[in-house]
Design a protein around this motif. Structure first.
Motif, PDB file in Angstrom:
ATOM      1  N   PRO A   1       0.698  -1.278  -0.078  1.00 20.88           N
ATOM      2  CA  PRO A   1       0.093   0.168  -0.091  1.00 20.88           C
ATOM      3  C   PRO A   1       0.915   1.322  -0.047  1.00 20.88           C
ATOM      4  O   PRO A   1       0.243   2.270  -0.532  1.00 20.88           O
ATOM      5  CB  PRO A   1      -0.849  -0.063   1.289  1.00 20.88           C
ATOM      6  CG  PRO A   1      -0.519  -1.346   1.851  1.00 20.88           C
ATOM      7  CD  PRO A   1       0.656  -2.019   1.166  1.00 20.88           C
ATOM      8  N   THR A   2       2.080   1.185   0.654  1.00 22.47           N
ATOM      9  CA  THR A   2       2.806   2.618   0.671  1.00 22.47           C
ATOM     10  C   THR A   2       4.156   1.895   0.761  1.00 22.47           C
ATOM     11  O   THR A   2       4.593   0.921   1.029  1.00 22.47           O
ATOM     12  CB  THR A   2       2.659   3.236   1.985  1.00 22.47           C
ATOM     13  OG1 THR A   2       3.233   2.604   3.165  1.00 22.47           O
ATOM     14  CG2 THR A   2       1.065   3.544   2.239  1.00 22.47           C
ATOM     15  N   LEU A   3       5.113   2.925   0.461  1.00 20.38           N
ATOM     16  CA  LEU A   3       6.578   2.761   0.464  1.00 20.38           C
ATOM     17  C   LEU A   3       7.185   2.282   1.828  1.00 20.38           C
ATOM     18  O   LEU A   3       7.834   1.238   2.118  1.00 20.38           O
ATOM     19  CB  LEU A   3       7.385   3.955   0.274  1.00 20.38           C
ATOM     20  CG  LEU A   3       7.286   4.419  -1.318  1.00 20.38           C
ATOM     21  CD1 LEU A   3       8.003   5.734  -1.647  1.00 20.38           C
ATOM     22  CD2 LEU A   3       7.923   3.345  -2.204  1.00 20.38           C
ATOM     23  N   ALA A   4       6.356   2.875   3.073  1.00 20.65           N
ATOM     24  CA  ALA A   4       6.600   2.119   4.265  1.00 20.65           C
ATOM     25  C   ALA A   4       6.489   0.640   4.607  1.00 20.65           C
ATOM     26  O   ALA A   4       6.973   0.058   5.348  1.00 20.65           O
ATOM     27  CB  ALA A   4       5.960   2.970   5.328  1.00 20.65           C
ATOM     28  N   ASP A   5       5.531   0.192   3.855  1.00 25.38           N
ATOM     29  CA  ASP A   5       5.356  -1.441   3.831  1.00 25.38           C
ATOM     30  C   ASP A   5       6.337  -2.059   3.074  1.00 25.38           C
ATOM     31  O   ASP A   5       5.817  -3.297   2.980  1.00 25.38           O
ATOM     32  CB  ASP A   5       3.736  -1.508   3.031  1.00 25.38           C
ATOM     33  CG  ASP A   5       2.602  -0.629   4.046  1.00 25.38           C
ATOM     34  OD1 ASP A   5       2.637  -1.033   5.362  1.00 25.38           O
ATOM     35  OD2 ASP A   5       1.998  -0.069   3.461  1.00 25.38           O
ATOM     36  N   LEU A   6       6.967  -1.703   2.531  1.00 23.56           N
ATOM     37  CA  LEU A   6       8.106  -2.331   1.700  1.00 23.56           C
ATOM     38  C   LEU A   6       8.946  -3.388   2.830  1.00 23.56           C
ATOM     39  O   LEU A   6       8.958  -2.830   3.872  1.00 23.56           O
ATOM     40  CB  LEU A   6       9.240  -1.633   1.113  1.00 23.56           C
ATOM     41  CG  LEU A   6       8.622  -1.125  -0.299  1.00 23.56           C
ATOM     42  CD1 LEU A   6       9.634   0.018  -0.906  1.00 23.56           C
ATOM     43  CD2 LEU A   6       8.215  -1.988  -1.376  1.00 23.56           C
ATOM     44  N   THR A   7       9.239  -4.560   2.434  1.00 23.20           N
ATOM     45  CA  THR A   7       9.777  -5.385   3.302  1.00 23.20           C
ATOM     46  C   THR A   7      11.136  -5.654   2.860  1.00 23.20           C
ATOM     47  O   THR A   7      12.136  -6.606   3.481  1.00 23.20           O
ATOM     48  CB  THR A   7       9.116  -6.796   3.440  1.00 23.20           C
ATOM     49  OG1 THR A   7       9.076  -7.544   2.098  1.00 23.20           O
ATOM     50  CG2 THR A   7       7.678  -6.665   4.056  1.00 23.20           C
ATOM     51  N   GLU A   8      11.628  -4.766   1.818  1.00 25.06           N
ATOM     52  CA  GLU A   8      13.047  -5.012   1.413  1.00 25.06           C
ATOM     53  C   GLU A   8      13.416  -3.804   0.782  1.00 25.06           C
ATOM     54  O   GLU A   8      12.742  -2.897   0.369  1.00 25.06           O
ATOM     55  CB  GLU A   8      13.035  -6.220   0.159  1.00 25.06           C
ATOM     56  CG  GLU A   8      12.352  -5.839  -1.028  1.00 25.06           C
ATOM     57  CD  GLU A   8      12.410  -7.173  -2.037  1.00 25.06           C
ATOM     58  OE1 GLU A   8      13.326  -7.178  -2.662  1.00 25.06           O
ATOM     59  OE2 GLU A   8      11.463  -7.688  -2.099  1.00 25.06           O
TER      60      GLU A   8
END
Length: 135
Positions: free
Chosen positions: A58-65
């Motif tokens: 949903p957002t850049l903050a939700d990236l896991t890598e």
């Protein structure tokens, strides 16, 4: 500051903010082309679960890598906040697609030490790079 061509050469993973599942939109066709030419694409879109068969976040903050590049397919007025988010995740570079520009976003990127490209099409730059490699 790396050139647009160098950013593409150095990138492996590209987060695409505003990626669309609508096949008639550049925010669909450009990232799909990049995917087909070997880049790993992570679509950032809070309204759909997957694009190109790839799960969205949903957002850049939700990236896991980590990503090598954040490209933006949102109106210029949204660029400042997206570049702030890119700085928060320590993205090394941001790219505002054709027709998208922001003096304030550029300032934020430069202050964060990020490479910055605006108002240029990633797919066109990729094609130009291919053409310049021809004998």
């Amino acid at each position: 500051m790396r050139s647009a061509q160098q950013l593409l050469a150095d990138a492996n993973v590209i987060a695409v903010v505003g990626a669309s599942r609508e096949p008639y939109k550049p925010s669909h066709t450009v990232p799909l082309q990049m995917l087909r030419h070997g880049w790993r694409i992570i679509p950032v879109n809070p309204f759909v679960d997957e694009i190109f068969g790839v799960p969205t976040v949903p957002t850049l903050a939700d990236l896991t890598e980590p990503v090598d590049l954040v490209t933006i397919f949102r109106p210029s007025r949204d660029a400042v906040e997206i570049v702030r988010q890119a700085a928060a995740i320590k993205a090394p570079a941001v790219w505002l697609q054709s027709g998208i520009a922001s003096t304030e976003a550029k300032r934020i990127a430069e202050e964060a030490g990020m490479d910055y490209v605006q108002d240029r099409c990633m797919a066109v730059e990729r094609a130009v790079a291919q053409l310049t490699k021809l004998p």
